[in-house]
Design a protein around this motif. Structure first.
Motif, PDB file in Angstrom:
ATOM      1  N   VAL A 113       0.863  -1.183   0.000  1.00  0.00           N
ATOM      2  CA  VAL A 113       0.000   0.000   0.000  1.00  0.00           C
ATOM      3  C   VAL A 113       0.895   1.227   0.000  1.00  0.00           C
ATOM      4  CG1 VAL A 113      -1.772   1.303   1.246  1.00  0.00           C
ATOM      5  CG2 VAL A 113      -1.863  -1.199   1.209  1.00  0.00           C
ATOM      6  N   VAL A 114       0.733   2.103  -0.994  1.00  0.00           N
ATOM      7  CA  VAL A 114       1.644   3.214  -1.217  1.00  0.00           C
ATOM      8  C   VAL A 114       0.936   4.547  -0.984  1.00  0.00           C
ATOM      9  CG1 VAL A 114       3.202   4.315  -2.864  1.00  0.00           C
ATOM     10  CG2 VAL A 114       2.890   1.825  -2.910  1.00  0.00           C
ATOM     11  N   ASP A 115       1.541   5.383  -0.163  1.00  0.00           N
ATOM     12  CA  ASP A 115       1.081   6.757   0.061  1.00  0.00           C
ATOM     13  C   ASP A 115       1.290   7.541  -1.237  1.00  0.00           C
ATOM     14  OD1 ASP A 115       0.794   9.436   0.815  1.00  0.00           O
ATOM     15  OD2 ASP A 115       1.851   9.196   2.716  1.00  0.00           O
ATOM     16  N   ILE A 116       0.206   8.110  -1.805  1.00  0.00           N
ATOM     17  CA  ILE A 116       0.330   8.894  -3.033  1.00  0.00           C
ATOM     18  C   ILE A 116      -0.051  10.357  -2.791  1.00  0.00           C
ATOM     19  CG2 ILE A 116       0.005   6.943  -4.592  1.00  0.00           C
ATOM     20  CD1 ILE A 116      -2.934   7.887  -4.929  1.00  0.00           C
ATOM     21  N   THR A 117       0.005  10.798  -1.523  1.00  0.00           N
ATOM     22  CA  THR A 117      -0.294  12.194  -1.229  1.00  0.00           C
ATOM     23  C   THR A 117       0.830  13.091  -1.760  1.00  0.00           C
ATOM     24  OG1 THR A 117       0.706  11.971   0.971  1.00  0.00           O
ATOM     25  CG2 THR A 117      -1.661  11.608   0.794  1.00  0.00           C
ATOM     26  N   ARG A 118       0.585  14.404  -1.794  1.00  0.00           N
ATOM     27  CA  ARG A 118       1.461  15.307  -2.532  1.00  0.00           C
ATOM     28  C   ARG A 118       2.869  15.422  -1.957  1.00  0.00           C
ATOM     29  NH1 ARG A 118      -2.780  20.043  -4.549  1.00  0.00           N
ATOM     30  NH2 ARG A 118      -4.396  18.569  -5.175  1.00  0.00           N
ATOM     31  N   SER A 119       3.012  15.219  -0.667  1.00  0.00           N
ATOM     32  CA  SER A 119       4.365  15.277  -0.101  1.00  0.00           C
ATOM     33  C   SER A 119       5.253  14.175  -0.656  1.00  0.00           C
ATOM     34  CB  SER A 119       4.310  15.192   1.429  1.00  0.00           C
ATOM     35  OG  SER A 119       3.768  13.952   1.853  1.00  0.00           O
ATOM     36  N   MET A 120       4.636  13.118  -1.196  1.00  0.00           N
ATOM     37  CA  MET A 120       5.423  12.030  -1.792  1.00  0.00           C
ATOM     38  C   MET A 120       6.048  12.437  -3.126  1.00  0.00           C
ATOM     39  SD  MET A 120       5.554   9.315   0.191  1.00  0.00           S
ATOM     40  CE  MET A 120       5.771   7.862  -0.841  1.00  0.00           C
ATOM     41  N   ASN A 121       5.720  13.639  -3.622  1.00  0.00           N
ATOM     42  CA  ASN A 121       6.384  14.173  -4.817  1.00  0.00           C
ATOM     43  C   ASN A 121       7.705  14.853  -4.475  1.00  0.00           C
ATOM     44  OD1 ASN A 121       4.381  13.400  -6.674  1.00  0.00           O
ATOM     45  ND2 ASN A 121       3.162  15.222  -6.234  1.00  0.00           N
ATOM     46  N   THR A 122       7.998  15.010  -3.187  1.00  0.00           N
ATOM     47  CA  THR A 122       9.245  15.652  -2.771  1.00  0.00           C
ATOM     48  C   THR A 122      10.442  14.874  -3.301  1.00  0.00           C
ATOM     49  OG1 THR A 122       8.144  16.414  -0.756  1.00  0.00           O
ATOM     50  CG2 THR A 122      10.545  16.482  -0.785  1.00  0.00           C
ATOM     51  N   GLU A 123      11.394  15.589  -3.855  1.00  0.00           N
ATOM     52  CA  GLU A 123      12.528  14.949  -4.530  1.00  0.00           C
ATOM     53  C   GLU A 123      13.752  14.925  -3.616  1.00  0.00           C
ATOM     54  OE1 GLU A 123      12.554  17.568  -7.868  1.00  0.00           O
ATOM     55  OE2 GLU A 123      11.208  16.302  -9.058  1.00  0.00           O
ATOM     56  N   ASP A 124      13.819  13.926  -2.750  1.00  0.00           N
ATOM     57  CA  ASP A 124      14.972  13.807  -1.862  1.00  0.00           C
ATOM     58  C   ASP A 124      15.621  12.423  -1.939  1.00  0.00           C
ATOM     59  OD1 ASP A 124      12.875  12.556  -0.610  1.00  0.00           O
ATOM     60  OD2 ASP A 124      12.956  13.746   1.235  1.00  0.00           O
ATOM     61  N   TYR A 125      15.423  11.737  -3.066  1.00  0.00           N
ATOM     62  CA  TYR A 125      16.159  10.515  -3.389  1.00  0.00           C
ATOM     63  C   TYR A 125      16.895  10.749  -4.703  1.00  0.00           C
ATOM     64  CZ  TYR A 125      13.847   7.549   0.113  1.00  0.00           C
ATOM     65  OH  TYR A 125      13.408   6.984   1.275  1.00  0.00           O
ATOM     66  N   GLN A 126      17.823   9.847  -4.995  1.00  0.00           N
ATOM     67  CA  GLN A 126      18.537   9.925  -6.262  1.00  0.00           C
ATOM     68  C   GLN A 126      18.577   8.562  -6.943  1.00  0.00           C
ATOM     69  OE1 GLN A 126      22.385  11.771  -6.284  1.00  0.00           O
ATOM     70  NE2 GLN A 126      21.489  13.812  -6.109  1.00  0.00           N
ATOM     71  N   ILE A 127      18.424   8.573  -8.264  1.00  0.00           N
ATOM     72  CA  ILE A 127      18.604   7.384  -9.098  1.00  0.00           C
ATOM     73  C   ILE A 127      19.523   7.792 -10.241  1.00  0.00           C
ATOM     74  CG2 ILE A 127      17.523   5.699 -10.622  1.00  0.00           C
ATOM     75  CD1 ILE A 127      14.979   5.924  -8.999  1.00  0.00           C
ATOM     76  N   GLY A 128      20.660   7.134 -10.333  1.00  0.00           N
ATOM     77  CA  GLY A 128      21.600   7.443 -11.399  1.00  0.00           C
ATOM     78  C   GLY A 128      22.114   8.872 -11.358  1.00  0.00           C
ATOM     79  N   GLY A 129      22.233   9.422 -10.138  1.00  0.00           N
ATOM     80  CA  GLY A 129      22.754  10.778 -10.002  1.00  0.00           C
ATOM     81  C   GLY A 129      21.731  11.863 -10.224  1.00  0.00           C
ATOM     82  N   HIS A 130      20.462  11.489 -10.452  1.00  0.00           N
ATOM     83  CA  HIS A 130      19.406  12.480 -10.682  1.00  0.00           C
ATOM     84  C   HIS A 130      18.394  12.431  -9.540  1.00  0.00           C
ATOM     85  CE1 HIS A 130      20.845  13.239 -14.765  1.00  0.00           C
ATOM     86  NE2 HIS A 130      20.937  11.920 -14.921  1.00  0.00           N
ATOM     87  N   ALA A 131      17.946  13.597  -9.114  1.00  0.00           N
ATOM     88  CA  ALA A 131      16.955  13.663  -8.045  1.00  0.00           C
ATOM     89  C   ALA A 131      15.626  13.107  -8.530  1.00  0.00           C
ATOM     90  CB  ALA A 131      16.788  15.112  -7.579  1.00  0.00           C
ATOM     91  N   VAL A 132      15.004  12.262  -7.707  1.00  0.00           N
ATOM     92  CA  VAL A 132      13.693  11.692  -8.033  1.00  0.00           C
ATOM     93  C   VAL A 132      12.783  11.822  -6.820  1.00  0.00           C
ATOM     94  CG1 VAL A 132      14.630  10.058  -9.715  1.00  0.00           C
ATOM     95  CG2 VAL A 132      14.366   9.362  -7.324  1.00  0.00           C
ATOM     96  N   SER A 133      11.500  11.741  -7.072  1.00  0.00           N
ATOM     97  CA  SER A 133      10.527  11.860  -5.991  1.00  0.00           C
ATOM     98  C   SER A 133      10.497  10.602  -5.132  1.00  0.00           C
ATOM     99  CB  SER A 133       9.135  12.119  -6.571  1.00  0.00           C
ATOM    100  OG  SER A 133       8.645  10.946  -7.202  1.00  0.00           O
TER     101      SER A 133
END
Length: 308
Positions: free
Chosen positions: A40-60
């Motif tokens: 079960v995945v939280d899809i609220t708007r704070s989950m759009n925050t980009e504080d992870y990285q994949i391949g050197g690029h910031a992702v949500s």
């Protein structure tokens, strides 16, 4: 000479027989742990925050969760089952019940890839209430619940009205997965079509709950009026337009409900958490062994040409 010819004939015949067996796709049953997982995945708007990285690029956060789930899907043994749901506002919705991961791989993978914040039916984020309704749904179920969230409630929770999660202790097995970083980060803002409009500002979001009665002493509330202004007349200020992982809050929710807590730190951390024996069931899975027969066939043909 005749003996040598006969030897080559039998090598070739054996290689052909082994190749035919390999083509039939033989399998062997092996005992191994199997899983029934409900993501079960939280899809609220704070989950759009980009504080992870994949391949050197910031992702949500949402995109990082999706990557972790798709990777975990590849790691699960056949005859395990996976279901998918989403959380927003104050409840979760099951998109599909657990289905077998190998037969349904393409469908499960496509559903995970399609998860989007625009699937939300309301903007609020009452995580404790949503977790309570989810736990009630899976009470005494065989499925292990894996609930992903950053722990940011919007508006912030009023302690007076928090649900009692302790009633679910021992009734649901599973994992509460914390998503996000420790640094307060701006939340991206989008229009209804997904076009980025910048970031949320302080005036765009509520900084306190205005539901019910205040949990503060009325003497400490500026402009308090029991009927018309139970939270006072002064506008609330804060940093709710920024987002971080509310780890202490999620740990408390997990402890109250009897779930385990694990933070999503990298792509492998989810798999390590799910390897706990509590989430597995003893089972028997079929493993392909065609490669063994094909390998012997190649070996026999190699010997045949080597002896020429």
């Amino acid at each position: 000479m005749t003996l040598l010819k006969d030897f080559r004939f039998w090598l070739l015949a054996a290689a052909l027989a082994l190749a035919l067996i390999a083509a039939a796709g033989p399998t062997r049953g092996v005992r191994q742990p199997l899983y029934r997982l409900m993501f079960v995945v939280d899809i609220t708007r704070s989950m759009n925050t980009e504080d992870y990285q994949i391949g050197g690029h910031a992702v949500s956060r949402l995109d990082y969760v999706k990557q972790a789930l798709r990777r975990q899907l590849l790691a699960l043994p056949c005859q395990s089952h996976v279901g998918l749901g989403v959380f927003t506002e104050r409840r979760s919705v099951v998109l599909f019940e657990p289905i077998e991961v190998c037969a349904g791989f393409a469908e499960i993978d496509a559903a995970i890839a399609a998860l989007d914040w625009r699937m939300a039916w309301a903007a609020d984020s009452r995580i404790a209430a949503g977790l309570a309704t989810t736990l009630a749904t899976f009470k005494n179920s065989r499925d292990a619940l894996v609930f992903f969230s950053d722990g940011q409630e919007a508006p912030p929770p009023n302690p007076r009205y928090q649900p009692d999660l302790t009633v679910f202790k021992g009734q649901v097995k599973g994992l509460l997965v914390g998503v996000g970083g420790d640094q307060a980060t701006p939340i991206p803002k989008f229009d209804a079509n997904g076009k980025r409009l910048g970031f949320y500002r302080p005036e765009d979001v509520p900084h306190r709950s205005t539901f019910g009665e205040s949990d503060l002493n009325p003497e400490k509330i500026e402009g308090y009026d029991a009927r018309n202004a139970p939270f006072g007349s002064r506008a609330a200020t804060g940093d709710e337009h920024l987002s971080r992982l509310h780890e202490d809050y999620l740990r408390k929710l997990a402890g109250d409900s009897g779930l385990r807590y694990r933070r999503l730190t990298d792509a492998d951390s989810l798999g390590l958490a799910l390897q706990d024996s509590e989430f597995a069931e003893p089972g028997r899975a079929e493993t392909a062994i065609a490669w063994q027969f094909a390998g012997l066939a190649v070996l026999f043909v190699s010997v045949l040409y080597w002896r020429r």
